[in-house]
Design a protein around this motif. Structure first.
Motif, mmCIF file in Angstrom:
data_model
loop_
_atom_site.group_PDB
_atom_site.id
_atom_site.type_symbol
_atom_site.label_atom_id
_atom_site.label_comp_id
_atom_site.label_asym_id
_atom_site.label_seq_id
_atom_site.Cartn_x
_atom_site.Cartn_y
_atom_site.Cartn_z
ATOM 1 N N ALA A 1 -56.822 7.434 28.905
ATOM 2 C CA ALA A 1 -57.356 8.956 28.206
ATOM 3 C C ALA A 1 -57.030 10.209 29.123
ATOM 4 O O ALA A 1 -56.297 11.105 28.503
ATOM 5 C CB ALA A 1 -59.015 8.921 28.730
ATOM 6 N N LYS A 2 -56.605 9.847 30.324
ATOM 7 C CA LYS A 2 -55.870 10.965 31.303
ATOM 8 C C LYS A 2 -54.701 11.208 30.686
ATOM 9 O O LYS A 2 -54.145 12.200 30.683
ATOM 10 C CB LYS A 2 -55.843 10.398 32.445
ATOM 11 C CG LYS A 2 -55.363 11.481 33.604
ATOM 12 C CD LYS A 2 -55.741 11.161 34.898
ATOM 13 C CE LYS A 2 -55.623 12.294 35.876
ATOM 14 N NZ LYS A 2 -56.893 13.001 36.399
ATOM 15 N N THR A 3 -53.781 9.972 30.366
ATOM 16 C CA THR A 3 -52.303 10.384 29.872
ATOM 17 C C THR A 3 -52.108 10.581 28.467
ATOM 18 O O THR A 3 -51.026 10.690 27.808
ATOM 19 C CB THR A 3 -51.572 9.130 30.353
ATOM 20 O OG1 THR A 3 -51.972 7.808 29.710
ATOM 21 C CG2 THR A 3 -51.380 9.106 31.873
ATOM 22 N N SER A 4 -53.428 10.726 27.634
ATOM 23 C CA SER A 4 -53.318 10.749 26.174
ATOM 24 C C SER A 4 -52.769 9.509 25.343
ATOM 25 O O SER A 4 -51.929 9.826 24.327
ATOM 26 C CB SER A 4 -52.760 12.123 25.622
ATOM 27 O OG SER A 4 -53.794 13.224 26.171
ATOM 28 N N LEU A 5 -52.808 8.333 25.957
ATOM 29 C CA LEU A 5 -51.928 7.342 25.316
ATOM 30 C C LEU A 5 -52.887 6.651 24.196
ATOM 31 O O LEU A 5 -52.154 5.618 23.552
ATOM 32 C CB LEU A 5 -51.571 6.361 26.435
ATOM 33 C CG LEU A 5 -50.572 6.608 27.204
ATOM 34 C CD1 LEU A 5 -50.329 5.863 28.354
ATOM 35 C CD2 LEU A 5 -49.237 6.652 26.694
ATOM 36 N N GLY A 6 -53.860 6.936 23.990
ATOM 37 C CA GLY A 6 -54.847 6.477 23.170
ATOM 38 C C GLY A 6 -53.994 6.066 21.631
ATOM 39 O O GLY A 6 -54.396 4.875 21.162
ATOM 40 N N PRO A 7 -53.659 7.199 20.919
ATOM 41 C CA PRO A 7 -52.748 6.758 19.864
ATOM 42 C C PRO A 7 -51.909 5.743 19.668
ATOM 43 O O PRO A 7 -51.699 5.181 18.741
ATOM 44 C CB PRO A 7 -52.354 8.278 19.197
ATOM 45 C CG PRO A 7 -53.000 9.175 20.217
ATOM 46 C CD PRO A 7 -53.472 8.445 21.373
ATOM 47 N N VAL A 8 -51.091 5.480 20.947
ATOM 48 C CA VAL A 8 -50.245 4.550 21.016
ATOM 49 C C VAL A 8 -50.446 3.246 21.814
ATOM 50 O O VAL A 8 -49.560 2.629 21.954
ATOM 51 C CB VAL A 8 -48.821 5.321 21.285
ATOM 52 C CG1 VAL A 8 -48.286 6.272 20.297
ATOM 53 C CG2 VAL A 8 -48.947 5.733 22.679
ATOM 54 N N ALA A 9 -51.531 3.113 22.348
ATOM 55 C CA ALA A 9 -51.985 2.004 23.230
ATOM 56 C C ALA A 9 -51.598 0.621 22.679
ATOM 57 O O ALA A 9 -51.492 -0.176 23.597
ATOM 58 C CB ALA A 9 -53.414 2.349 23.524
ATOM 59 N N ASN A 10 -51.516 0.668 21.626
ATOM 60 C CA ASN A 10 -51.519 -0.924 20.986
ATOM 61 C C ASN A 10 -50.157 -0.828 20.093
ATOM 62 O O ASN A 10 -49.806 -1.896 19.278
ATOM 63 C CB ASN A 10 -52.548 -1.278 19.832
ATOM 64 C CG ASN A 10 -53.797 -1.635 20.894
ATOM 65 O OD1 ASN A 10 -53.851 -2.165 21.949
ATOM 66 N ND2 ASN A 10 -54.877 -0.651 20.403
ATOM 67 N N ARG A 11 -49.222 0.034 20.307
ATOM 68 C CA ARG A 11 -47.724 -0.199 19.838
ATOM 69 C C ARG A 11 -46.954 -0.560 21.002
ATOM 70 O O ARG A 11 -47.129 -0.422 21.939
ATOM 71 C CB ARG A 11 -47.399 1.352 19.181
ATOM 72 C CG ARG A 11 -48.277 1.696 18.063
ATOM 73 C CD ARG A 11 -48.017 3.243 17.681
ATOM 74 N NE ARG A 11 -46.573 3.391 17.400
ATOM 75 C CZ ARG A 11 -46.115 4.605 17.281
ATOM 76 N NH1 ARG A 11 -47.120 5.716 17.306
ATOM 77 N NH2 ARG A 11 -44.919 4.963 17.059
ATOM 78 N N LEU A 12 -45.656 -1.423 20.433
ATOM 79 C CA LEU A 12 -44.976 -1.665 21.211
ATOM 80 C C LEU A 12 -44.161 -0.653 21.964
ATOM 81 O O LEU A 12 -43.887 0.449 21.225
ATOM 82 C CB LEU A 12 -43.810 -2.729 20.645
ATOM 83 C CG LEU A 12 -44.390 -4.052 20.135
ATOM 84 C CD1 LEU A 12 -43.097 -4.857 19.656
ATOM 85 C CD2 LEU A 12 -44.937 -4.984 21.142
ATOM 86 N N ILE A 13 -44.040 -0.652 23.427
ATOM 87 C CA ILE A 13 -43.290 0.319 24.204
ATOM 88 C C ILE A 13 -42.092 0.443 23.614
ATOM 89 O O ILE A 13 -41.576 1.784 23.407
ATOM 90 C CB ILE A 13 -43.462 0.059 25.641
ATOM 91 C CG1 ILE A 13 -44.580 -0.127 25.970
ATOM 92 C CG2 ILE A 13 -42.369 0.717 26.305
ATOM 93 C CD1 ILE A 13 -44.809 -0.471 27.683
ATOM 94 N N LYS A 14 -41.336 -0.571 23.195
ATOM 95 C CA LYS A 14 -39.890 -0.239 22.625
ATOM 96 C C LYS A 14 -39.748 0.789 21.340
ATOM 97 O O LYS A 14 -38.697 1.470 21.051
ATOM 98 C CB LYS A 14 -39.172 -1.543 22.361
ATOM 99 C CG LYS A 14 -39.693 -2.111 21.174
ATOM 100 C CD LYS A 14 -38.723 -3.596 20.842
ATOM 101 C CE LYS A 14 -39.528 -4.253 19.875
ATOM 102 N NZ LYS A 14 -38.922 -5.750 19.873
ATOM 103 N N ASN A 15 -40.985 1.026 20.876
ATOM 104 C CA ASN A 15 -40.921 1.741 19.503
ATOM 105 C C ASN A 15 -41.536 3.177 19.860
ATOM 106 O O ASN A 15 -41.686 3.628 18.797
ATOM 107 C CB ASN A 15 -41.751 1.113 18.446
ATOM 108 C CG ASN A 15 -41.262 -0.140 18.101
ATOM 109 O OD1 ASN A 15 -40.295 -0.307 17.888
ATOM 110 N ND2 ASN A 15 -42.174 -1.041 17.512
ATOM 111 N N LEU A 16 -41.809 3.574 20.989
ATOM 112 C CA LEU A 16 -42.343 4.748 21.539
ATOM 113 C C LEU A 16 -41.206 5.769 21.557
ATOM 114 O O LEU A 16 -39.962 5.316 22.028
ATOM 115 C CB LEU A 16 -43.238 4.728 22.683
ATOM 116 C CG LEU A 16 -44.451 3.869 22.629
ATOM 117 C CD1 LEU A 16 -45.075 3.741 23.980
ATOM 118 C CD2 LEU A 16 -45.352 4.321 21.333
#
Length: 186
Positions: free
Chosen positions: A56-71
């Motif tokens: 929540a603090k880092t606003s990662l909610g929308p991508v929390a379940n995507r692979l890091i390599k795709n971010l």
């Protein structure tokens, strides 16, 4: 804590974000934060509440379940920042935290740093003075292993400006030079 005798205990109180975050690209941010939390000996409800807090603090909610390599690079930097926050460390050490980010991402990371500074001591390592001025209350300059300056960013800027002199030599007809100088602001 003595970092030699009580290394694990000392590590629990320090969050670290290197210039290039060591991310596991085949994990999701959630999985990565879970891994980091377990490495810091968090478990059960405490682990998952902390992961939720950090996401929540880092606003990662929308991508929390995507692979890091795709971010994007900005989100990868957020994941790195998030792992540094796991376990609510008392000290955060950030090395060039905005390096390589676009202007909007820089603003977002600066806000995260300011927010983290409300509950932790944040140490930022950077050679970019404007970056330090934008996020720090105090600046310590170390050169050759020795502290050579310790003050507010504003005081250090004034000191630097006061020690520099600009000499301008203008060639031309005196009347025209005088006109140009009168028309120039400042």
């Amino acid at each position: 804590y003595d970092v030699l005798d009580q290394a694990m205990e000392a590590r629990r109180h320090v969050g670290y974000l290197p210039e290039q975050p060591p991310l596991y690209m085949d994990m999701t941010p959630f999985e990565y934060l879970e891994f980091v939390g377990r490495a810091k000996k968090l478990s059960g409800d405490k682990l998952y509440k902390d992961i939720d807090r950090v996401i929540a603090k880092t606003s990662l909610g929308p991508v929390a379940n995507r692979l890091i390599k795709n971010l994007s690079k900005g989100y990868k930097q957020r994941v790195g920042f998030a792992q540094a926050l796991v376990g609510s460390p008392k000290v955060l050490v950030l090395d060039e935290p905005t390096g390589g980010l676009d202007p909007s991402q820089i603003i977002e990371i600066r806000e995260l740093i300011r927010s983290a500074g409300k509950s932790s001591t944040v140490i930022v390592s950077s050679h970019i003075l404007s970056e330090i001025q934008a996020i720090c209350d105090r600046v310590i300059v170390i050169h050759g292993g020795k502290v050579i300056a310790d003050d507010t960013p504003e005081s250090l800027s004034r000191m630097i400006l006061a020690t520099h002199r600009v000499v301008v030599r203008v060639f031309g007809e005196p009347e025209k030079v005088s006109e140009v100088l009168k028309a120039t602001p400042g």
